[in-house]
Design an enzyme around this catalytic site. Structure first.
Site, PDB file in Angstrom:
ATOM      1  N   GLY A  99     -43.236   0.349  17.742  1.00 15.39           N
ATOM      2  CA  GLY A  99     -44.328  -0.623  17.686  1.00 15.39           C
ATOM      3  C   GLY A  99     -43.815  -2.004  18.026  1.00 15.39           C
ATOM      4  O   GLY A  99     -42.596  -2.244  18.037  1.00 15.39           O
ATOM      5  N   LYS A 152     -42.709  -2.172  10.489  1.00 11.30           N
ATOM      6  CA  LYS A 152     -41.942  -0.931  10.417  1.00 11.30           C
ATOM      7  C   LYS A 152     -41.058  -0.887   9.172  1.00 11.30           C
ATOM      8  O   LYS A 152     -40.958   0.136   8.499  1.00 11.30           O
ATOM      9  CB  LYS A 152     -41.111  -0.772  11.696  1.00 11.30           C
ATOM     10  CG  LYS A 152     -41.973  -0.658  12.956  1.00 11.30           C
ATOM     11  CD  LYS A 152     -41.148  -0.483  14.212  1.00 11.30           C
ATOM     12  CE  LYS A 152     -40.517  -1.777  14.678  1.00 11.30           C
ATOM     13  NZ  LYS A 152     -41.487  -2.766  15.157  1.00 11.30           N
ATOM     14  N   THR A 153     -40.414  -2.014   8.843  1.00 11.78           N
ATOM     15  CA  THR A 153     -39.588  -2.063   7.626  1.00 11.78           C
ATOM     16  C   THR A 153     -40.456  -1.978   6.385  1.00 11.78           C
ATOM     17  O   THR A 153     -40.107  -1.299   5.407  1.00 11.78           O
ATOM     18  CB  THR A 153     -38.760  -3.355   7.607  1.00 11.78           C
ATOM     19  OG1 THR A 153     -38.002  -3.455   8.814  1.00 11.78           O
ATOM     20  CG2 THR A 153     -37.811  -3.366   6.421  1.00 11.78           C
ATOM     21  N   GLU A 173     -55.629  -0.428  32.174  1.00  9.52           N
ATOM     22  CA  GLU A 173     -54.911   0.343  31.154  1.00  9.52           C
ATOM     23  C   GLU A 173     -55.124   1.841  31.327  1.00  9.52           C
ATOM     24  O   GLU A 173     -54.191   2.628  31.132  1.00  9.52           O
ATOM     25  CB  GLU A 173     -55.348  -0.102  29.756  1.00  9.52           C
ATOM     26  CG  GLU A 173     -54.999  -1.544  29.419  1.00  9.52           C
ATOM     27  CD  GLU A 173     -53.525  -1.870  29.591  1.00  9.52           C
ATOM     28  OE1 GLU A 173     -52.682  -0.982  29.328  1.00  9.52           O
ATOM     29  OE2 GLU A 173     -53.217  -2.994  30.013  1.00  9.52           O
ATOM     30  N   ASP A 209     -46.049  -5.872  34.013  1.00  6.12           N
ATOM     31  CA  ASP A 209     -45.812  -4.656  34.794  1.00  6.12           C
ATOM     32  C   ASP A 209     -44.834  -4.894  35.937  1.00  6.12           C
ATOM     33  O   ASP A 209     -43.901  -4.108  36.150  1.00  6.12           O
ATOM     34  CB  ASP A 209     -47.141  -4.142  35.359  1.00  6.12           C
ATOM     35  CG  ASP A 209     -48.086  -3.656  34.274  1.00  6.12           C
ATOM     36  OD1 ASP A 209     -47.616  -3.431  33.147  1.00  6.12           O
ATOM     37  OD2 ASP A 209     -49.286  -3.504  34.560  1.00  6.12           O
TER      38      ASP A 209
END
Length: 635
Positions: A244, A250-251, A456, A539
């Site tokens: 992510g 995340k932690t 997308e 991109d």
């Protein structure tokens, strides 16, 4: 050089509080030290309240100050540290001193405690803010060894690291045994009434974490069944990879997972292991982390930024052997001869495609969970959690609608700033405190929103056609007209090819996938806009960098010649000065762009159908993408 180093060592080891403060500052500043130690800089360092004088001494030691002036008098620029206290009577004068320092010195650090809000006139001259959180138990162990020549137990080190700095200063007196000082600290902590309002979330309190939260709840049940011996360890997921954007939590997820499961969590990273010294020390620290988790099993072992370990297929140059041994050691820890029954490894990264494929094979990190940017419901839940009962009857819609694309860390900071403003004005928090600091957002026109969706969905369809798994597709419906932060119209997240081997054809397929969004715009809308380039991580930036690496570093292009390391800085510098390489990279990009357009031509209806759903919902999971594409068109 050795004399100067010894001088700094003697200075630090005379005082355990100074040594601990030095470690805390160095840990917080580790990302800026390599490029800031000698050159110009202007930083704001915020520290825990009190002991500003001690932190100022530590900052001079970390950034080398006068010691570096002795080493490199011709190259080193004098460091100026300006301390701004949390005292209204002195702040104005100290602020003026800070502004003057920015005009007169090339290396300036503004030091405050974390409660001080700097004025805009000062913030305008700063490169950034670094917050010093506190000490780590390993700092306490090192301090006891270097300052007193004594070893302390890791559990005692936890108590020392959690103690306020003034308590450490008072407890560790000259002539008092270290163990006695530690017992004094533990005694004070045991008798101190609990007044902390810090809340530690469980998985059920996390919002916007998608399938990761569902998986965590299932793991909690499985671990309970395993502890009750109703299932075997082979029935429990032993490893998971979280990916992510930075700040998505995340932690936080790993800590909440451990609390929900009722097991200890051990937080580690390659940088933490590497800080111990050379390769032998790194490997020893890595094996020690797993041994500690196994000894306390059942437990969660969290490895942050695992993408920094890299992929053996891409290693080259003088450090290739070093990096290969690190990966091999981690593989051994994950499933080697030594059993790790009872230990669930949770690894986090920002770029899952950079991870060695062997780390994600069965029995290792074989589950990949993506933590998306929170949707509106997730953002409201996060705001409610951080508000902790404040604004309970208020509609948070104005804040939720204007924070699209924000991470959980961004939302936490928003609430913290709002509380600070209310405290300064000596009144209760209001919804205006929450929204006043938000940038004004404007809805995208319908045409631009559809273009973003087509773009997308082009990534998604081209990627799927070439063998990639789609994890999620999303677009943003509002933009900020004036901001210094990069803005993206959307994001498509992929997993790795199921049989990724780093072959030439797989890398070229990645380039086609990255160019798939622009190809879809060209084919379906008849023209392409500038949104595919213009900034890092766009991109065109990503595709150009990969094509250049294939030609210059990996030997997977038209030639085998090794021209450069695969770091972004080296590759782009080489590309700009090498017309032959530039020509070959352009040929690759044009070829893969043609391939992407051919895929889009064959799947125009699928992209249009997917884009219509994306405009309506704003976010689609990988399963939703599969479901939409499988539906037959009604006649």
């Amino acid at each position: 050089m050795s004399n100067i180093t010894q001088k700094l060592r003697r200075k630090l080891t005379k005082s355990m509080p100074l040594f601990l403060t030095f470690c805390a500052v160095r840990q917080a500043c580790r990302h800026v030290l390599p490029r800031r130690t000698f050159g110009p800089m202007a930083l704001h360092i915020a520290v825990p309240p009190g002991n500003l004088e001690l932190f100022e001494r530590a900052i001079h030691c970390v950034f080398d100050g006068e010691l570096m002036m002795q080493l490199y008098p011709a190259d080193c620029i004098e460091l100026k540290v300006v301390t701004i206290e949390n005292n209204p009577k002195r702040q104005k004068l100290q602020t003026l001193e800070g502004i003057a320092a920015l005009g007169n010195y090339s290396r300036v650090i503004i030091l405050t405690d974390e409660c001080v809000a700097l004025p805009d006139a000062l913030l305008a001259g700063l490169d950034g803010t670094i917050t010093v959180r506190g000490f780590h138990p390993r700092h306490a162990i090192a301090a006891a060894r270097l300052c007193y020549g004594q070893r302390i137990d890791p559990d005692d080190a936890v108590h020392v690291a959690a103690a306020p700095l003034d308590l450490i200063t008072a407890a560790f007196r000259k002539g008092r045994p270290v163990q006695q000082s530690i017992e004094r600290i533990k005694s004070v902590a045991a008798n101190k009434p609990t007044t902390s309002t810090l809340r530690l979330p469980l998985l059920e309190d996390l919002h916007g974490f998608g399938e990761a939260r569902d998986w965590g709840c299932d793991l909690a049940v499985d671990l309970a069944d395993w502890k009750a011996k109703s299932i075997s360890w082979s029935d429990v997921d032993r490893g998971v990879l979280l990916s992510g954007a930075p700040g998505t939590g995340k932690t936080t997820f790993a800590s909440a997972l451990a609390r929900t499961c009722g097991v200890p969590v051990f937080l580690h990273s390659l940088a933490r292991w590497q800080a111990n010294g050379h390769l032998g020390d790194l490997l020893k620290a890595m094996h020690g982390a797993f041994a500690e988790a196994i000894a306390k099993a059942p437990s969660i072992l969290f490895i942050d930024e695992i993408d920094a370990i890299g992929n053996r297929e891409k290693f080259s140059g003088d450090n290739a052997q070093y990096q290969t041994e690190v990966v091999a050691a981690l593989l051994e820890c994950l499933d080697g001869a030594q059993s790790r029954e009872g230990v669930v490894v949770v690894a986090a990264c920002n770029f899952p495609e950079m991870i060695d494929p062997a780390l994600k094979r069965s029995g290792r990190l074989d589950r990949h969970l993506c933590i998306p940017l929170p949707d509106s419901a997730g953002r409201e839940g996060m705001l409610r959690w951080h508000l902790n009962g404040s604004l309970l009857r208020e509609d948070l819609g104005p804040a939720v609608n204007r924070t699209e694309g924000w991470t959980g860390a961004d939302l936490e900071q928003l609430v913290r700033q709002a509380r600070r403003k209310a405290r300064r004005l000596k009144r209760e928090l209001t919804i205006d405190d929450l929204t006043d600091g938000l940038p004004e957002r404007f809805p995208l026109p319908a045409e631009q929103l559809y273009r973003s969706a087509v773009h997308e969905c082009g990534h998604a369809i081209v990627g799927m056609a070439l063998g990639f798994d789609v994890l999620s597709v999303s677009i943003v419906s509002h933009i900020v007209l004036s901001t210094d932060k990069p803005q993206y119209g959307g994001m498509t997240q992929f997993g790795r090819m199921q049989t990724w081997e780093g072959r030439r054809d797989q890398h070229f397929a990645t380039i086609a996938r990255v160019l798939g969004g622009t190809a879809a715009e060209q084919v379906i809308l008849g023209s392409r806009a500038a949104g595919a380039g213009g900034q890092p991580l766009s991109d065109l930036h990503t595709a150009t960098l990969l094509a250049a690496r294939l030609e210059a570093s990996y030997g997977l292009g038209q030639q085998l010649t090794y021209l450069s390391a695969d770091t972004e800085e080296d590759v782009l510098a080489l590309l700009q000065g090498n017309s032959d390489l530039l020509c070959r990279v352009e040929q690759t990009l044009q070829s893969e762009f043609v391939r992407a357009k051919q895929i889009v031509e064959k799947r125009k209806i699928a992209i249009q159908r997917l884009a219509a759903s994306l405009v309506e919902k704003g976010h689609l999971s990988g399963d939703e993408v599969e479901s939409i594409l499988k539906k037959r068109r009604r006649i």
